[in-house]
Enzyme design. Sequence first.
Site, PDB file in Angstrom:
ATOM      1  CG  LEU A  66      -1.851  -1.314   1.173  1.00  0.00           C
ATOM      2  CD1 LEU A  66      -2.643  -1.183   2.656  1.00  0.00           C
ATOM      3  CD2 LEU A  66      -2.923  -1.050  -0.145  1.00  0.00           C
ATOM      4  NE  ARG A  67       5.264   0.551  -3.277  1.00  0.00           N
ATOM      5  CZ  ARG A  67       6.343  -0.124  -3.380  1.00  0.00           C
ATOM      6  NH1 ARG A  67       6.974  -0.700  -2.335  1.00  0.00           N
ATOM      7  NH2 ARG A  67       6.734  -0.551  -4.651  1.00  0.00           N
ATOM      8  CG  ASP A 109       4.928  -9.508  -5.681  1.00  0.00           C
ATOM      9  OD1 ASP A 109       4.813  -9.020  -4.540  1.00  0.00           O
ATOM     10  OD2 ASP A 109       5.837  -9.784  -6.306  1.00  0.00           O
ATOM     11  CG  HIS A 149       7.730   1.091  -8.089  1.00  0.00           C
ATOM     12  ND1 HIS A 149       8.604   1.667  -6.916  1.00  0.00           N
ATOM     13  CD2 HIS A 149       8.338  -0.131  -8.589  1.00  0.00           C
ATOM     14  CE1 HIS A 149       8.928   0.257  -6.636  1.00  0.00           C
ATOM     15  NE2 HIS A 149       8.973  -0.649  -7.370  1.00  0.00           N
TER      16      HIS A 149
END
Length: 444
Positions: free
Chosen positions: A78-79, A320, A324
Amino acid sequence: MSTQHGTHPCAAEGATSRLLIRQGHVIDPANGIDRVADLAIADGCIVGLDPQAFQADETLDARGLLVIPGLVDLAVRLREPGAEHKGTVASECRAAVAAGITTVCAQPDTAPPIDTPADVRLLHQKATAAGRARVVVLGALTRALDGEHLTDMAALAEAGCIGVSNAQRPVPDLLVLRRALEYASGLGLSVHAQPMDATLTRGGCAHEGPIATRLGLAAIPIAAETAALGQWLALVEQTGARVHFGRLSSAVGVRMLARAIADGLPVSGDVAAHQLFLSEMDIADFNPQCHVLPPLRSQRDQAALRAALAEGTLAAVCSDHQPHEIDAKLAPFAETRPGISGLETLLALTLRLADEGVLTLREAIARVTAAPARILGVPAGTLSVGAPADLCLLDPDAEWELDADRLHSRGHNTPFHGWPLRGRVRRTLRGGHTVYLADEDPSA
């Protein structure tokens, strides 16, 4: 117990309406259901199929659509916190429901890692505020994922973690790893592992084979996976800990897993969707979108992964998902960041496995619903009576072309740009509430 992962979260949804979904093709692998039926929902829970005298407040016409459980994704970055320029809980949960995914398993390798109860509670709060997909959390196996000091797993479990993991970070000291497995096992927590030997992986970016040699890229041998997997399996046999091996990539790796399952060890495995459709051949033009970890392996490995999925050695398919920013993929191949924004291709690629005869349609749906839910131990991936009404309505015949620029995820990094796909989500419900509707989505 937190309503994010509790045994019966329907009451927490706040849904009061009674909804009838009429004449959809209901496929619920967990219960062996595969037929046209009416599906009734009340108070955020499944009431049943073809109910008698059910008084609905709202009726949805699902003729021509598949009605399936909401997808469960075993591996999602989820960053947030720490890399909000790549993604946030809100942005990635929005992408998930647009792809029919109603439960995502957040990995612990954020910045800082999810290694305290406060981190877990914060993630749950953000997911609740977003109001889209359910978020279940893996806590860190070791503090700061350092591979040396165990976290307070009891406190993490109390805060709501459904398991623990060290993500892609190694635990080089096998005594530490043994103690970690014993601790987790004593608490009834599963351990999620991505087997990669740090020394054999270090500096590599491509599968060790003729393509990497021709391109002059530093290679990662299959032994990087199998050496680590062998150590993990030896300790599972010693401790009895329940371990799920994620994102396996090699023929030898799945053979080792099959033997362990046959021997009765409490282990399971999954595969990332992209490993089933891409191989080392796809990096031949230095395409940075194909830079992933573990690397894309040989076509022989890809065939073995498909066979292992068909026979059940690999129980589930995951995205997965690793979003980015654009700059992360603009450097030379070896210097780019590994990972694919995979949420929005998970369902379509899984359906493609059925189209290609790798799995039946019911088996394909099971690999992204009932099976991953069972691995996580969460009440999802099923349309059983009393289960949360998390489901997806999709047009199985809708053909579309993936446009990376129109992904809902903040990360547009995908090697599947321009691929013709089939099967489009029309509506996603979580707890009986519509959380995605294609008619209101300009990108649909």
